[in-house]
Write an enzyme that holds these catalytic residues in place. Structure first.
Site, PDB file in Angstrom:
ATOM      1  N   TYR A  43       0.828  -1.201   0.000  1.00  0.00           N
ATOM      2  CA  TYR A  43       0.000   0.000   0.000  1.00  0.00           C
ATOM      3  C   TYR A  43       0.863   1.251   0.000  1.00  0.00           C
ATOM      4  O   TYR A  43       1.936   1.282   0.597  1.00  0.00           O
ATOM      5  CB  TYR A  43      -0.919   0.010   1.231  1.00  0.00           C
ATOM      6  CG  TYR A  43      -1.964  -1.083   1.225  1.00  0.00           C
ATOM      7  CD1 TYR A  43      -2.155  -1.881   0.095  1.00  0.00           C
ATOM      8  CD2 TYR A  43      -2.758  -1.312   2.329  1.00  0.00           C
ATOM      9  CE1 TYR A  43      -3.115  -2.881   0.084  1.00  0.00           C
ATOM     10  CE2 TYR A  43      -3.731  -2.312   2.331  1.00  0.00           C
ATOM     11  CZ  TYR A  43      -3.898  -3.094   1.200  1.00  0.00           C
ATOM     12  OH  TYR A  43      -4.843  -4.079   1.197  1.00  0.00           O
ATOM     13  N   GLU A  88     -20.166   1.085  20.756  1.00  0.00           N
ATOM     14  CA  GLU A  88     -21.133   1.383  19.691  1.00  0.00           C
ATOM     15  C   GLU A  88     -21.665   2.815  19.749  1.00  0.00           C
ATOM     16  O   GLU A  88     -22.272   3.276  18.782  1.00  0.00           O
ATOM     17  CB  GLU A  88     -22.299   0.385  19.756  1.00  0.00           C
ATOM     18  CG  GLU A  88     -21.863  -1.006  19.333  1.00  0.00           C
ATOM     19  CD  GLU A  88     -22.976  -2.032  19.506  1.00  0.00           C
ATOM     20  OE1 GLU A  88     -23.878  -1.778  20.332  1.00  0.00           O
ATOM     21  OE2 GLU A  88     -22.924  -3.072  18.839  1.00  0.00           O
TER      22      GLU A  88
END
Ligand SMILES: [Zn+2]
Ligand SMILES: [Zn+2]
Length: 406
Positions: free
Chosen positions: A307, A383
């Protein structure tokens, strides 16, 4: 902007469902089917099987204008989950011929659920949008299986940034480095390039008691490992950018009294600058070959480019800041350190200006030292970070279209 409680609950439910049913790169069949069905239900144009298992959605706004892209990665990792949650992954598979667990240990389940929520928010206001939004649900960010192509590069080859042409791209990543509620950014280089290094040192096999009758590749290999340490410390301009050269594998020999023929070393090279990256490649080759030659051995160097550096476009980063500050609130947006991890979001940024930012997901009150990092079997996503992710990407898209309207 505020989100309805109903949407927040559904984003959370999607994330839990993906978490309990993780899929490895290029195998995101179930995940992408759920994504595609959701986008279709919103009246978004959907292209499936992009880069194997990717999904590209196109939301055409009510008025003409440019196109902005939002990206989420969907793949999980070969990690056996150790988090005690009701929706923990019990999925197992094979990786490199060995049985292993599968886990969303990098939080891509959160990214996918967030972008599904963003699609719903933006579809609800399509009439007011002057331009289009492309949703890139990308497979295989963690790398495609051996011998397969995949990820951002393949999506770009399959023209995901064309028709209509994308003018800017945004993406996010959850991280336990920062607490929930925090958004982190950095202008310029943010994440490292990542290249694989292999060095094979060939000597000549002999009896361990008679080293002068052969050439010892273990001693030469050890000298090469030490020689490589001088690249970063002595050859590179350290004040410019950091970089890392690591030898992570050193294999050779099979018996106490035999000097083997060959030693194989493998490692990784991380940089934040393309010129330094190329310079390191040259130094690795030169140092390995010269040290081997001095020891009467031969070194063969292979470097596989991985990458590229994730570089946040400075102008787009500066432009994005007020939006992030508006959605996160004062004092909750900050500059983060560079990360030596890699991300294939870099490839999108080579084609169009892109901004990649970090979303804190460490539960409040948890000290940093107790928060497992991404890729750990104990990686945990609070969350409560999900709604902020939805609001941030939604607002970046609407603000960008508004600022660039024809
Ligand atoms: Zn990862
Ligand atoms: Zn990741």
């Amino acid at each position: 902007m505020n989100l309805s409680q109903d949407l927040i609950e559904r984003v959370r439910a999607w994330r839990r469902d993906f978490h309990a049913n993780p899929e490895l790169g290029n195998r995101e069949f179930r995940t992408s089917a759920i994504v595609a069905a959701h986008l279709k239900s919103l009246g978004i144009e959907v292209k499936e099987k992009v880069a194997h298992t990717g999904v590209v959605g196109l939301l055409r706004g009510g008025k003409p204008g440019p196109t902005v892209a939002l990206r989420a990665d969907m793949d999980a990792l070969p990690v056996k989950e150790q988090v005690d949650i009701p929706f923990a992954s019990k999925v197992t598979t094979e990786w490199s011929g060995m049985p292993c667990g599968v886990m969303h240990a990098c939080g891509h389940d959160a990214h996918t659920a967030i972008l599904m929520g963003v699609a719903e928010e933006l579809a609800a206001r399509r009439e007011t949008l002057a331009g289009n939004v492309k949703f890139l649900f990308q497979p295989a960010e963690e790398g495609a299986p051996e011998g397969e192509a995949g990820g951002a590069q393949l999506m770009i080859e399959e023209a995901c940034l064309e028709n209509p042409k994308v003018g800017a791209i945004f993406g996010l990543h959850v991280t336990s480095n920062h607490p929930t509620g925090f958004l982190g950014y950095r202008s310029g280089p943010l994440m490292a390039s990542s290249d694989e290094l292999r060095i094979f040192v060939r000597g000549e096999q002999t009896h361990g008691a008679l080293p002068w009758r052969g050439t010892d590749p273990i001693v030469v290999g050890a000298q090469i490992v030490l020689g490589l340490q001088t690249i970063v410390s002595r050859r590179l301009e350290l004040t410019k950018e950091p970089s890392v050269v690591t030898v992570g594998m050193f294999n050779g020999g099979n018996r106490v009294n035999i000097i083997p023929d060959e030693v194989a070393m493998e490692g990784t090279i991380r940089t934040f600058d393309e010129a330094q990256r190329n310079a390191i490649h040259d130094h690795v080759k030169h140092i390995s070959e010269m040290i081997a030659s001095a020891g009467g051995a031969k070194a063969r160097v292979q470097i596989k480019r991985g990458y590229d550096v994730v570089v946040n476009d400075p102008a787009l980063t500066a432009w994005s800041l007020p939006t992030l500050e508006r959605v996160a609130g004062e004092g909750r947006v900050g500059i983060v350190d560079k990360v030596c991890g890699a991300e294939d979001f870099a490839f999108f940024q080579k084609v169009v200006p892109g901004f990649f930012f970090r979303v804190g997901c460490r539960p409040p009150g948890t000290p940093l030292k107790d928060a497992a990092p991404n890729h750990s079997p104990r990686f945990y996503v609070d969350e409560d970070c999900l709604p902020l992710g939805v609001r941030a990407l939604t607002s970046l898209a609407t603000d960008w279209l508004e600022a660039h309207r024809a």
